[in-house]
Design a protein around this motif. Structure first.
Motif, PDB file in Angstrom:
ATOM      1  N   VAL A 120       0.823  -1.032   0.030  1.00 24.68           N
ATOM      2  CA  VAL A 120       0.106  -0.105   0.070  1.00 24.68           C
ATOM      3  C   VAL A 120       0.894   1.408   0.162  1.00 24.68           C
ATOM      4  N   ASN A 126      -1.464   5.529  -4.169  1.00 32.68           N
ATOM      5  CA  ASN A 126      -1.348   5.723  -2.844  1.00 32.68           C
ATOM      6  C   ASN A 126      -0.565   7.107  -2.735  1.00 32.68           C
ATOM      7  N   ASN A 130      -1.512  10.824  -1.514  1.00 37.16           N
ATOM      8  CA  ASN A 130      -0.880  11.416  -0.194  1.00 37.16           C
ATOM      9  C   ASN A 130      -0.669  12.933  -0.525  1.00 37.16           C
TER      10      ASN A 130
END
Length: 289
Positions: A120, A126, A130
């Motif tokens: 992940v 991801n 972020n």
């Protein structure tokens, strides 16, 4: 051998420690200048605090400029170099702290490899998410950047004019640890009872102070701001080791992880002084022989 504090001293300990105390107060106070009923994780609170700490980052070097630039210990050295912004040894100062901190987290990293939670962390989506998440930006970019700049890059040059490098490394983390006590205010506001808030805050003070020793050591040994910054960001990513994760594994794996936790810590202690040899980073400013 470290340089003599007597030979290098330009500031009295009272002034250097006093400046660091003032910087700590300014940094923490900047987080509470906004009148808001929202908690610390609310996007509006986070964004306002971003603005506050960046203002502090603009003001903090004034202390270094006033009391350090032109001093005997920093003679003919630019303000940027005093703050740890140099080109010599920059790449090594970026890579080595990440490897050292990975060694310290050897047990948790292996545990992540087994439960595949690392997938992940490294996924493309991801990372895209972020950079649009203010909490991620706070925890892994803005907090490490502003805290290391204030508590290491601006405080260490002041302390090094009154104390030996080893003593300065022991002093500055105390400001860093105490500064984190402000979280107790928010815990009490959220309804947490006083006893629990104090226990959690004392625990946070302990581990932030211990990290502060490591961070200050990286700064003074490498002479680079980037070294404590990347170590701080990596530690925030890893978080405090999850002991329950070790306990939940099957017997043989549990013992393997415990052995890796201990091995990583021992190797980190042994490798740290060697991997941060000042000459590797062209650092003849903060740790002279």
């Amino acid at each position: 051998m470290e340089s003599s504090a007597v030979e290098l001293s330009q500031l009295s300990p009272l002034i250097s420690v006093g400046c660091c105390f003032i910087l700590s107060i300014i940094y923490v106070s900047s987080l509470y200048v906004w009148n808001s009923d929202q908690n610390r994780d609310h996007p509006s609170t986070v964004k306002r605090r971003f603005f506050s700490v960046f203002i502090v980052m603009l003001l903090s070097p004034a202390f270094v400029y006033k009391f350090s630039l032109g001093a005997k210990v920093f003679k003919d050295v630019t303000l940027a170099a005093i703050l740890g912004f140099r080109t010599e040894g920059f790449l090594l100062a970026t890579i080595v702290p990440i490897l050292l901190t990975s060694l310290l987290f050897l047990g948790p990293l292996v545990a992540q490899a087994f439960n595949e939670s690392w997938r992940v962390s490294v996924s493309h989506n991801n990372w895209l998410n972020n950079f649009t998440n203010v909490l991620w930006l706070r925890n892994f970019l803005v907090a490490p950047l502003s805290e290391e700049f204030t508590f290491r890059a601006c405080m260490m040059p002041l302390l090094l004019q009154s104390f030996t490098p080893s003593t300065a490394v022991l002093i500055t983390p105390l400001f860093f640890g105490v500064a984190h006590f402000h979280h107790m205010i928010e815990r009490l506001r959220s309804g947490m009872d006083m006893k629990t808030a104090i226990i959690i805050s004392c625990f946070q003070f302990t581990y932030t102070t211990i990290f502060g020793f490591y961070s200050a050591y990286l700064f003074v040994r490498t002479g680079h701001f980037v070294a404590p910054f990347v170590a701080h960001a990596f530690c925030n990513h890893m978080g405090f080791p999850d002991i329950n994760d070790v306990i939940l594994h099957k017997n043989y794996m549990r013992y393997v992880l415990i052995a890796l936790y201990v091995t990583g810590l021992v190797l980190w202690i042994l490798v740290l002084p060697v991997a941060t040899t000042p000459s590797f980073y062209a650092n003849n400013l903060y740790w002279k022989t």
